[in-house]
Design an enzyme around this catalytic site. Structure first.
Site, PDB file in Angstrom:
ATOM      1  CB  THR A 214      -1.022  -0.018   1.150  1.00  0.00           C
ATOM      2  OG1 THR A 214      -0.358   0.141   2.402  1.00  0.00           O
ATOM      3  CG2 THR A 214      -1.815  -1.320   1.157  1.00  0.00           C
TER       4      THR A 214
ATOM      5  CD  GLU B  81      -2.484  -1.681   5.038  1.00  0.00           C
ATOM      6  OE1 GLU B  81      -1.968  -0.588   4.713  1.00  0.00           O
ATOM      7  OE2 GLU B  81      -3.691  -1.910   4.875  1.00  0.00           O
ATOM      8  CG  HIS B  82      -0.517   2.528   6.652  1.00  0.00           C
ATOM      9  ND1 HIS B  82      -0.007   3.213   7.731  1.00  0.00           N
ATOM     10  CD2 HIS B  82      -1.512   1.743   7.151  1.00  0.00           C
ATOM     11  CE1 HIS B  82      -0.661   2.890   8.827  1.00  0.00           C
ATOM     12  NE2 HIS B  82      -1.581   1.989   8.509  1.00  0.00           N
ATOM     13  CG  ASP B  83       2.846   5.372   6.976  1.00  0.00           C
ATOM     14  OD1 ASP B  83       3.444   6.294   6.392  1.00  0.00           O
ATOM     15  OD2 ASP B  83       1.601   5.347   7.114  1.00  0.00           O
TER      16      ASP B  83
END
Length: 209
Positions: A115, A133-135
């Protein structure tokens, strides 16, 4: 004609080569590179590393399809020493969203997702049905076996191995060289070099007490 090599003719390499075949040009040549050499696997030549280097085709490129991150690291050094260029592999249905940075030599199998706002190092392996996932920040030579669920704001150090079906809770750190076992549910930070298994995941030494 360019020569593309998939370094490793084991299960990982045999799963990656068909994806490479879809990426390269019709006139390019595609082979396995393996220490055994001299055979044909799934319709493709198997060359030893020395034979691959000595081959007359110009424009040689290689990806390293070996699941063990430490071995992958040694092979990368070997390739760099002779000036080989690395290429990355990404299946057509792999999803990558906004602001994603990925180092050279990464391999993304079918049904994988990265993402937004993610940093991934060199020679990352992302196997079937895994997601990032993010970050997240992922180091060099990290391996995700199939169906790894890496949730947001996770940091993973160089050379870590995450087993099939493992779940990593958001915000955690997995240390360099650590191993997370198959199906583990990670709810705490994993120190460098340790092996954690189970639900909730704990170090193997603690599980044996």
């Amino acid at each position: 004609m360019a020569l593309f090599g998939v370094y490793g003719a084991g299960g990982c390499g045999r799963g990656i080569l068909p994806i490479v075949r879809e990426q390269i040009g019709a006139d390019d040549r595609l082979v396995f590179v393996d220490d055994c050499g001299g055979a044909s696997i799934n319709g493709h030549e198997v060359l030893s590393f020395d034979s691959f280097i000595a081959d007359a085709d110009a424009g040689k490129h290689i990806c390293i399809a070996v699941a063990n991150g430490l071995i992958r690291m040694k092979l990368a050094v070997q390739c760099e020493a002779v000036g080989l260029g690395f290429f990355s592999v990404r299946h057509g249905n792999c999803v990558q969203m906004d602001n994603v940075e990925i180092g050279e030599g990464a391999l993304f199998s079918p049904y994988t997702t990265v993402t937004s706002n993610v940093r991934i190092g060199r020679h990352f392996h992302c196997n079937l049905y895994s997601y990032v996932e993010h970050d997240c920040v992922i180091g060099d030579f990290v391996t995700f076996a199939p169906a790894v669920r890496c949730n947001g704001n996770v940091t993973i150090g160089d050379g870590a191995y995450i087993g099939s079906g493992a779940i990593i809770r958001q915000g955690l750190t997995i240390g360099a060289g650590a191993t997370v076992g198959m199906g583990a549910v990670v709810t705490k930070n994993v120190p460098p070099g340790e092996t954690w298994v189970g639900n909730p995941a704990a170090p193997i030494s603690a599980k044996r007490r």
